[in-house]
Design a protein around this motif. Structure first.
Motif, PDB file in Angstrom:
ATOM      1  N   UNK A 166       0.820  -1.216   0.000  1.00  0.00           N
ATOM      2  CA  UNK A 166       0.000   0.000   0.000  1.00  0.00           C
ATOM      3  C   UNK A 166       0.848   1.257   0.000  1.00  0.00           C
ATOM      4  N   UNK A 167       2.117   1.110  -0.407  1.00  0.00           N
ATOM      5  CA  UNK A 167       3.033   2.242  -0.249  1.00  0.00           C
ATOM      6  C   UNK A 167       2.571   3.498  -0.993  1.00  0.00           C
ATOM      7  N   UNK A 171       2.284   5.106   2.218  1.00  0.00           N
ATOM      8  CA  UNK A 171       3.717   5.347   2.392  1.00  0.00           C
ATOM      9  C   UNK A 171       4.414   4.183   3.070  1.00  0.00           C
ATOM     10  N   UNK A 172       3.641   3.238   3.620  1.00  0.00           N
ATOM     11  CA  UNK A 172       4.229   2.067   4.288  1.00  0.00           C
ATOM     12  C   UNK A 172       4.795   1.118   3.223  1.00  0.00           C
ATOM     13  N   UNK A 173       6.087   0.822   3.339  1.00  0.00           N
ATOM     14  CA  UNK A 173       6.696   0.044   2.261  1.00  0.00           C
ATOM     15  C   UNK A 173       6.537  -1.467   2.427  1.00  0.00           C
ATOM     16  N   UNK A 189      -6.232   4.275   7.988  1.00  0.00           N
ATOM     17  CA  UNK A 189      -6.090   3.646   6.674  1.00  0.00           C
ATOM     18  C   UNK A 189      -5.091   2.487   6.677  1.00  0.00           C
ATOM     19  N   UNK A 190      -3.943   2.698   7.301  1.00  0.00           N
ATOM     20  CA  UNK A 190      -2.876   1.709   7.268  1.00  0.00           C
ATOM     21  C   UNK A 190      -3.185   0.434   8.030  1.00  0.00           C
ATOM     22  N   UNK A 191      -4.296   0.415   8.817  1.00  0.00           N
ATOM     23  CA  UNK A 191      -4.585  -0.791   9.611  1.00  0.00           C
ATOM     24  C   UNK A 191      -5.877  -1.463   9.186  1.00  0.00           C
ATOM     25  N   UNK A 192      -6.425  -1.027   8.071  1.00  0.00           N
ATOM     26  CA  UNK A 192      -7.693  -1.625   7.618  1.00  0.00           C
ATOM     27  C   UNK A 192      -7.402  -2.925   6.881  1.00  0.00           C
ATOM     28  N   UNK A 200      -3.480   0.023  -5.029  1.00  0.00           N
ATOM     29  CA  UNK A 200      -2.433  -0.725  -4.319  1.00  0.00           C
ATOM     30  C   UNK A 200      -2.140  -2.021  -5.080  1.00  0.00           C
ATOM     31  N   UNK A 201      -1.050  -2.702  -4.689  1.00  0.00           N
ATOM     32  CA  UNK A 201      -0.569  -3.817  -5.507  1.00  0.00           C
ATOM     33  C   UNK A 201      -0.451  -5.120  -4.723  1.00  0.00           C
ATOM     34  N   UNK A 202      -0.907  -6.205  -5.327  1.00  0.00           N
ATOM     35  CA  UNK A 202      -0.852  -7.507  -4.651  1.00  0.00           C
ATOM     36  C   UNK A 202       0.554  -8.086  -4.780  1.00  0.00           C
ATOM     37  N   UNK A 203       1.186  -8.313  -3.648  1.00  0.00           N
ATOM     38  CA  UNK A 203       2.564  -8.803  -3.647  1.00  0.00           C
ATOM     39  C   UNK A 203       2.677 -10.303  -3.413  1.00  0.00           C
ATOM     40  N   UNK A 204       1.672 -10.879  -2.746  1.00  0.00           N
ATOM     41  CA  UNK A 204       1.733 -12.306  -2.442  1.00  0.00           C
ATOM     42  C   UNK A 204       0.344 -12.895  -2.503  1.00  0.00           C
ATOM     43  N   UNK A 205       0.288 -14.183  -2.744  1.00  0.00           N
ATOM     44  CA  UNK A 205      -0.938 -14.945  -2.614  1.00  0.00           C
ATOM     45  C   UNK A 205      -2.061 -14.495  -3.525  1.00  0.00           C
ATOM     46  N   UNK A 206      -3.284 -14.872  -3.144  1.00  0.00           N
ATOM     47  CA  UNK A 206      -4.431 -14.451  -3.934  1.00  0.00           C
ATOM     48  C   UNK A 206      -5.635 -14.266  -3.039  1.00  0.00           C
ATOM     49  N   UNK A 207      -6.669 -13.624  -3.558  1.00  0.00           N
ATOM     50  CA  UNK A 207      -7.848 -13.363  -2.741  1.00  0.00           C
ATOM     51  C   UNK A 207      -8.980 -12.816  -3.580  1.00  0.00           C
TER      52      UNK A 207
END
Ligand code: ATP
Ligand code: CA
Length: 900
Positions: A166-167, A171-173, A189-192, A200-207
């Motif tokens: 969600x960087x 801004x959280x990398x 926002x950062x804890x939802x 935002x971008x999917x880095x792992x897995x799927x959903x």
């Protein structure tokens, strides 16, 4: 702001949005209705200001225009209504031309934003569909996998090792792990963690997730709206143009102040001097320069998009012309990524068996038991699927199979040998999927209640896990070192012809598998790659191949593509190629040494790409790098120009990239580099044009003031000249087609100045001729002592014609306009034709005659003027001819002659 969906369960979310967690929305009318209510899922916002307001604003923004208004007002006070009217009309024309250009520049910038449509996978009526993300509505069910960009704000309903980066929003990398559990509704926002946000971008897995907000209602939409208020960042070129503009303004204003003061002391009418001073300021200050630069860049980008290269950031266009190293992956960029098995080898064969080309399934190769085992492993350890929907195919193949091209090639080979897909009879218990780090794939299957491992992949990895082998008869033997050597030498022979090698094995004991043999897979080069590489190399660009494939295969393909390699394999592999493992053992200074000469990097993983880019950059190179995967993203960001594959690339790679190739082809990079170099040339050309006009106008007035002569041009005429200089003719130089010879020129050093000594010399020479001849005409005409309308008309027309000839010769810095083709730039023809027509109106139409204080000229006058003013073109033609004669310009023809 809190969000109710955070605290809802997945069921509550579905009930609230009247959708289904498995089948998504089903009713087409309902979807259409939602679409009318919520609008498109994008962030395009209407301009709040109407075009009229924007136009009117122009009149009060520029202090010079206000000064002109002031002098018009003073004229009225003094009773010179005619003057006041003329000035007002001139202001109107100047402002309109400026406004139209600025408006165009904004429109073309907007067009850039719409070049890359985002796609996503939505499930409607239980069927997964690939749709443009703008069509999403609240309630839609979205499925996401690694590498995807989240298309809207979603409440997650299904998550498997699902992690999102969600960087760009928070801004959280570090990627955030997502869940489906309900949370408190007022989390920041950062804890939802049960939501995924647009962009935002999917880095792992799927959903999977349910769309809860689209377009401007999304979190990203809110940020975007506030972001829009802040000024758009400018490219380095735009900044240096602004800077140049300011410098020129300062110089002009100083010069004009002197002219006005001198005139004043000479006893000229102060109102006339003020008006001329201000008009001169309007004319001499190239206020149109930054705008023309922007339009040129933007139009260049649009042109590139037609050639299948989409530039996502304007500054990249400039960098393209400076790129001196291109790092390209092999598979899919240099080659077609369309694979066919052409050879098979099983231990014991003296030469590999050749699989004939063609589609027919029956051919006369005797399938040995050994070959059968090899084929079976390849078929079971395979993830290719039959196409459900032909239009889904990303590749241009006619194959009924979809999946990794290697998998498709293998399953097709099995079919040709009459082995029908056996995967149904072996249930798969587990899988180690293929990826570029692992370089193999393995599965454990259950057949007749025995657990068997099947493996296929790069040979070293497979051979490491083997302890036995089968011969042609299918008999199992121990894998002795001498047999290993024999297999390796066969692998080597096949790889030397450029084939990609896949080994296959199977067995009951995971680390003591039975080796069955090798496939040699052919992946032909893409068309025009060889030619593109050649052209780039002659233009001083180094081409480096970075591939996951084996060193022997890579070197062979690189050589076939004409990359800079010695003819001996031994030499090439030892001195110009290196593997990722070898790279890992080097320290920083040896890495720099290696990257400064290596041509091929083989058996690399994505993290090697970063290492290579870093090392090249530390050597001062400007690096372009291609990539497609999630793991390529850091290297794409790091490179001076990251290039993502538009068709097979993931959204993550595309978001990280500066440029996207919509056809994934290397030849497209050549076009982009060409355009990049060409655009830069064009910018220099119109700067030359504008500067020479500006210098000439300023010097002309300055000289006549200093020598106490009357003004050769009046205020209206100066303003008219300004329109020509800042307006359409200059802009049309910005769209000059890219010259063939541009690729012969070396890349521009990273921080090369735009104003070179050469350019300034050219400006001064042209300005000198213009001033000299114009002054001459003026002195000859006003022999009678009195300055009549005829005299200024001659002088004025002389200057304008000079400007047109000067524009013509500025179409190229080094090439004769007769070689370019005098009428080859259509926009130029229109601009110059229009300007000449305007000039004719100004001197022949009674109304304009009054405003501009002109008089009709005879045919003889015009011919004389044309003869005189064309001198600026002839002198420049001689300069160009001289450059060529001295061999100071590299062209295609000189190169060909030189290389024969
Ligand atoms: N689907 C697959 N299953 C098993 N092994 C594979 C598969 N695809 C490729 N390989 C093996 O992995 C090696 C490297 O593949 P990798 O994907 O890293 O390179 P690539 O990305 O295809 O090449 P490039 O980097 O030039 O695009 C290949 O040489 C091949 O031996
Ligand atoms: Ca690849």
């Amino acid at each position: 702001m809190s969000n109710p969906y955070l605290s809802y369960t997945t069921e509550q979310t579905c009930t609230d949005l009247e959708t289904d967690v498995h089948v998504g929305l089903s009713n087409i009318q309902d979807i259409a209705k939602r679409h009318t209510v919520y609008g498109d899922n994008d962030l395009a916002v209407d301009d709040d200001e109407s075009i009229v307001v924007q136009f009117l604003k122009q009149f009060i923004q520029d202090p010079l225009i206000l000064l002109l208004f002031a002098s018009a007002a003073i004229s009225i006070l003094l009773g010179n209504i005619d003057d006041a009217f003329s000035i007002a009309l001139a202001i109107f024309i100047v402002v309109t031309v400026g406004f139209v250009q600025e408006y165009r520049s904004e429109k073309s910038l907007e067009a850039l934003n719409n070049l890359v449509p985002h796609y996503c996978n939505v499930i409607r009526s239980g069927v997964s569909q690939h749709v443009v993300a703008t069509k999403l509505v609240p309630g839609d069910l979205i499925s996401l996998q690694i590498g995807d960009r989240v298309p809207a704000d979603l409440r997650i309903v299904d998550a498997v090792e699902f992690e999102v980066d969600e960087s760009n929003l928070t801004g959280e990398t570090n990627p955030r792990k997502k869940t489906t559990e309900p949370l408190m509704s007022n989390l920041p926002l950062g804890e939802r963690n049960n939501m995924a946000f647009m962009g935002t971008l999917v880095r792992h897995g799927h959903g999977r997730g349910i769309v809860v907000a689209t377009g401007a209602d999304t979190e990203f939409g809110r940020v975007f709206l506030t972001m829009r208020e802040t000024e758009k960042p400018k490219t380095p070129l735009q900044n240096s143009m602004d800077h140049l503009g300011k410098q020129l303004s300062a110089i002009s204003i100083a010069g004009i102040a002197i002219i006005v003061l001198v005139g004043f002391f000479q006893g000229k009418k102060w109102l006339e001097m003020l008006t001329i001073g201000v008009s001169l300021a309007v004319a001499a200050i190239p206020e149109g320069l930054p705008i023309i630069v922007t339009v040129t860049l933007a139009l260049g980008v649009l042109r590139m998009s037609k050639k299948r290269a989409i530039v996502r950031r304007l500054p990249s266009v400039e960098t393209l012309g400076s790129v001196n190293v291109i790092c390209s992956d092999k598979t899919g960029t240099l080659t077609m990524n369309h694979m066919t098995v052409t050879k098979m080898y099983t231990p014991g064969m003296t030469t590999p068996c050749i699989i004939p080309d063609g589609d027919h399934l029956d051919f006369s190769i005797e399938k040995t038991v050994g070959m059968n085992k090899l084929l079976l492993s390849a078929a079971l350890c395979n993830n290719s699927k039959r196409h459900v929907n032909k239009s889904d195919a990303i590749l241009d193949t006619t194959s009924p199979w979809a999946g990794f091209p290697v998998d498709v090639a293998l399953i097709e080979c099995c079919e040709r040998f009459g082995l029908n897909d056996p995967r149904g009879s072996y249930s798969r218990l587990s899988e180690m999927p293929f990826n570029s780090e692992r370089k193999y794939m393995s599965v454990i299957t259950n057949f007749n209640s025995t657990k068997t491992t099947f493996m296929k992949g790069a040979m070293d990895h497979v051979l490491k896990s083997c302890a036995y082998y089968t011969d042609s008869a299918g008999v199992q033997h121990e894998l002795t070192p001498s047999i290993r050597d024999e297999i390796r030498s066969h692998e080597m022979d096949m790889a030397k012809t450029g084939l990609r090698i896949i080994a296959a094995a199977s067995g009951i004991i995971p680390n003591k598998l039975v080796f069955h043999g090798l496939f040699g897979i052919n992946d032909p080069p893409r068309p025009y790659v060889r030619e593109s590489i050649q052209q780039l190399m002659t233009g001083g660009v180094r081409i480096i191949m970075i591939t996951g494939d084996s060193i022997v295969t890579a070197v062979s393909v690189a050589r076939a593509l004409g990359m800079a390699l010695p003819s001996s394999d031994q030499d090439a592999i030892q001195n110009y190629a290196i593997t990722g493992d070898q790279l890992d053992e080097l320290d920083d200074s040896s890495i720099r040494d290696v990257v400064s000469r290596a041509v091929v990097f083989a058996r690399t993983t994505p993290h090697h790409k970063m290492k290579i880019v870093k090392a090249l950059q530390s050597l001062g190179d400007v690096v372009a790098m291609t990539g497609d995967g999630v793991n390529d993203a850091p290297a794409l960001k790091l490179a001076d120009i990251g290039i993502a594959m538009g068709r097979q690339g993931t959204d993550v790679a595309k978001e990280a990239a500066d440029m996207i190739l919509t056809d994934d082809s290397f030849a497209t990079i050549l076009h982009a580099v060409e355009e990049g170099k060409g655009i830069f040339n064009n910018i220099r050309n119109f700067i030359t044009f504008q500067l020479s006009t500006s210098v000439a106008a300023l010097s002309l007035i300055a000289i006549s003031s200093l020598f106490g002569l009357q003004n050769p041009l009046n205020a209206m005429q100066i303003l008219w000249i300004n329109i020509l200089m800042d307006g359409p003719p200059a802009q049309s130089l910005g769209v000059e087609a890219v010259d063939d010879d541009v690729m012969m020129k070396p890349p521009r050093p990273r921080n090369a100045p735009i104003l070179t000594v050469q350019l300034l010399k050219r400006v001064l020479i042209s300005a000198f001729i213009i001033v000299l001849v114009t002054t001459l005409i003026f002195t000859v005409e006003k022999k009678d002592g009195e300055v009549t309308a005829r005299d200024t008309t001659m002088t004025f027309t002389c200057f304008v014609l000079f400007d047109m000839f000067n524009a013509l010769s500025c179409r190229s810095e080094t090439k004769s306009v007769f070689k370019l083709g005098i009428f080859s730039n259509r926009m130029f023809n229109i601009a110059v034709g229009g300007s000449l027509l305007g000039q004719a109106l100004v001197i022949y139409m009674p109304l304009f005659q009054k405003i501009f204080q002109t008089e009709a000229l005879g045919l003889k006058d015009i011919v004389t003027l044309i003869i005189y003013t064309s001198s600026v073109l002839w002198v420049d033609e001689i300069r160009k001819w001289y450059l060529h004669r001295k061999g100071l310009v590299r062209t295609k023809s000189t190169k060909i002659l030189g290389s024969v």
